[in-house]
Enzyme design. Sequence first.
Site: not given
Length: 328
Positions: A64, A133
């Site tokens: 990321e 998540h």
Amino acid sequence: MSEKIERLTLAKAITRGLEDAMEADRTVVMLGEDIGKLGGVYRVTEGLQARFGNRRIMDAPLGESGIIGTSIGMALRGYRPVPEIQFDGFVFPAYNQITSQLAKIHNRTDKQYTVPVTIRIPYGGVIGSVEHHSESPEALFAHTAGLRIVTPSTPHEAYWMTRKAIECPDPVIIFEPKRRYWLKGEVDFSDTSFDPFSAQVVREGTDATIVAYGPLVPVALAAAEAAVEDGRSIEVIDLRSISPLDVPTVAASVAKTGRLIVAHEAPTFGGMGGELAAAITERCFYSLQAPVIRVGGYYMPYPISRVEEEYVPDIDRILEAVDRAFDY
């Protein structure tokens, strides 16, 4: 361009927004994990690589920090990158790039450079997933000046937030409520005056105000409808923009109703509800008939999926907060 009004899911409204933005501006590019051939975990980018090619829809390595760093570099070279962070909890390896670099370059260069990067982050819970998540990290980014942060609650908002964010010269983070990806609604493609950085009164009332954003707006509306049985008229505001906060719209409502309940999935401790409560208390102290009441997730790591519905606010918890506001 599409027909003026279509009924879409929130996810497909984002897809259409991305598609139309790329069609309108060749400098718009996308990068992220599995966004190309797969079309993303939630298929939000499905079909876009086949249409625009792999030089504009780029699958990125699992990194990321690299995704955001590359996006910053491309923005400085004249592109409008739209990176995707696959899940909310995956954003933290890129936190330094976002808060130390992306948010500050315009100011650091005495406004000589803009970095029009639009970061898409699916966020929130109640999807039955595992750790990392189902986070709601919006307050961590809102604390950093130089970032605009928005979150849609309807397909119409999702389409226009996507379009307007990509057109914006400032860095924008769109937190997409993944539990609402399958929510259907009308999208008016002619609504070019849509302002993603302003709040909207989505239900008018006279006795109390509920402010929510993203995934909790439907819950707030359902709570307001249930409150009718108790003879209470509840106004509901969809905040839409987390940074900047549209305090004047909320203040105008509270001046009328005298009570404010703020609801979000993120923990109440250090959350956006606290900032809004402080701002409204400063501006509306003599209008308030009760303290501003916050409803949010508990101050703990996000729980396992079997009990997550006990963690996030539901209709009953919002109505209980309404009751407390009326008890003063």
